[in-house]
Write a protein that holds these residues in place. Sequence first.
Motif, PDB file in Angstrom:
ATOM      1  N   LEU A 256      45.775  49.414  32.932  1.00  0.00           N
ATOM      2  CA  LEU A 256      46.503  49.029  31.726  1.00  0.00           C
ATOM      3  C   LEU A 256      47.496  47.433  32.772  1.00  0.00           C
ATOM      4  O   LEU A 256      47.382  46.960  32.794  1.00  0.00           O
ATOM      5  CB  LEU A 256      47.627  49.431  31.794  1.00  0.00           C
ATOM      6  CG  LEU A 256      47.921  49.419  30.039  1.00  0.00           C
ATOM      7  CD1 LEU A 256      47.821  49.181  28.906  1.00  0.00           C
ATOM      8  CD2 LEU A 256      49.631  50.436  30.028  1.00  0.00           C
ATOM      9  N   ILE A 257      47.316  47.687  34.597  1.00  0.00           N
ATOM     10  CA  ILE A 257      48.548  46.617  34.702  1.00  0.00           C
ATOM     11  C   ILE A 257      47.293  45.336  35.307  1.00  0.00           C
ATOM     12  O   ILE A 257      48.020  44.354  35.230  1.00  0.00           O
ATOM     13  CB  ILE A 257      48.813  47.504  36.219  1.00  0.00           C
ATOM     14  CG1 ILE A 257      50.273  48.450  35.941  1.00  0.00           C
ATOM     15  CG2 ILE A 257      49.487  46.018  37.088  1.00  0.00           C
ATOM     16  CD1 ILE A 257      50.050  49.225  37.625  1.00  0.00           C
ATOM     17  N   GLN A 258      46.256  45.903  35.402  1.00  0.00           N
ATOM     18  CA  GLN A 258      45.152  44.914  35.788  1.00  0.00           C
ATOM     19  C   GLN A 258      45.254  44.130  34.101  1.00  0.00           C
ATOM     20  O   GLN A 258      45.232  42.782  34.738  1.00  0.00           O
ATOM     21  CB  GLN A 258      43.971  45.526  36.159  1.00  0.00           C
ATOM     22  CG  GLN A 258      43.858  45.481  37.878  1.00  0.00           C
ATOM     23  CD  GLN A 258      42.475  46.148  37.768  1.00  0.00           C
ATOM     24  OE1 GLN A 258      41.873  47.430  37.182  1.00  0.00           O
ATOM     25  NE2 GLN A 258      41.579  45.561  39.158  1.00  0.00           N
ATOM     26  N   ALA A 259      44.752  45.137  32.844  1.00  0.00           N
ATOM     27  CA  ALA A 259      44.905  43.531  31.860  1.00  0.00           C
ATOM     28  C   ALA A 259      45.751  43.017  31.651  1.00  0.00           C
ATOM     29  O   ALA A 259      44.978  42.131  31.136  1.00  0.00           O
ATOM     30  CB  ALA A 259      44.243  44.822  31.000  1.00  0.00           C
ATOM     31  N   ILE A 260      47.166  43.812  31.848  1.00  0.00           N
ATOM     32  CA  ILE A 260      47.978  43.009  31.405  1.00  0.00           C
ATOM     33  C   ILE A 260      48.451  42.281  32.385  1.00  0.00           C
ATOM     34  O   ILE A 260      48.541  40.816  32.064  1.00  0.00           O
ATOM     35  CB  ILE A 260      49.531  43.582  31.530  1.00  0.00           C
ATOM     36  CG1 ILE A 260      49.908  44.985  30.252  1.00  0.00           C
ATOM     37  CG2 ILE A 260      50.377  43.034  31.594  1.00  0.00           C
ATOM     38  CD1 ILE A 260      50.677  45.326  30.601  1.00  0.00           C
TER      39      ILE A 260
END
Length: 361
Positions: A231-235
């Motif tokens: 999720l951090i990478q995608a955001i």
Amino acid sequence: MSELDAKVTRLTIDIVLKLAVIIALLAWSFSIVSPFILLLVWAGILAVALYPLQQKLTSKLSKQGLSSSIVVLVLISILVVPLILFGNSTFDSVHEVYQKANSGQLTIPSANENVKSWPLIGEKIYQLWRDAEQHTQVFIQEYKPEISEGLKRIVGAAAGTLGTMLMLIVSLIIAAVFMTNSQSISNASSKFLNRMMSDNSGSSASKGERTKQTIVATVRSVATGVLGIALIQAILLGLGMVVAGIPAAGILALVVLIFAIAQLPVLIIMLPLAGYYFSVADTTPAVLFLIYSVVISISDAFLKPMFLGRGMDIPMPVILLGAIGGMLLHGIIGLFVGAVILALSYELMIDWLNIDQEKDA
């Protein structure tokens, strides 16, 4: 019929009737709650993953409800901003392409020669790109059904992502309720697991308590080490795409999320995007975008050892199958739930297989 036979018959009928009523009630109850099962499971996963953070905050505030609310409100705030940015970016991009295509003003950026070097598909993509650049209107008319269908799918995927995010927000609210009542829920789950596993030994390290500890450890490990990092990478990559002005950043961020959860290299997506950005932007911003994309894409290499593991040894294929199977079964939210549930099933199976070995030792 003897008196004994009559008693056996009455007892049998009594047992059958009671079982029938119990089964009917269970089936009816399941049908009532079935629309909410996925939501409640996801809320439970979030509650278990966020509980340590909530406890740290509770130790300072001395109020379970307040600390749970603060944790959830902060997370919702973090999710809402990227959600609005990605949603606006995707819908604006689709609307702009649609308007320009209808008015004959759509222009295609010059084809990048570097595309030819891509393995297997490079030549075909370059030629298609070149045809679209030189004969844009002819290209649009020739591929109009495919373009329309593609735009519809992009909008549909964006709408589905918005729905998933709303479901996530609702799950966070339910998770806050779970964390506020954590003690009673923990006691109830211990009683249920002990009952299910028929643990009558009376030992402190009961099978039910052992299973509960395995469940908690697995959920936290996968939720933080796989889902959280993904999720951090995608955001972060999505925000980078929004700043760079790359079309359909929201959909591309969703694809990044899928790849990251499925434990596939995110660079598979970001390197072609960086190549595309070199063809439409100046060298300096293109180089900065490339560096940013590479750094964020490989960040999981040093983040995962920090969060994933902690006593867990979950093979990558288990996470991959759980994520993909969950998505096929339950949509986007299944990416998260499927990975956790399959990893949990794997850990429980390994734990069960090792019980007898530990006893012999």
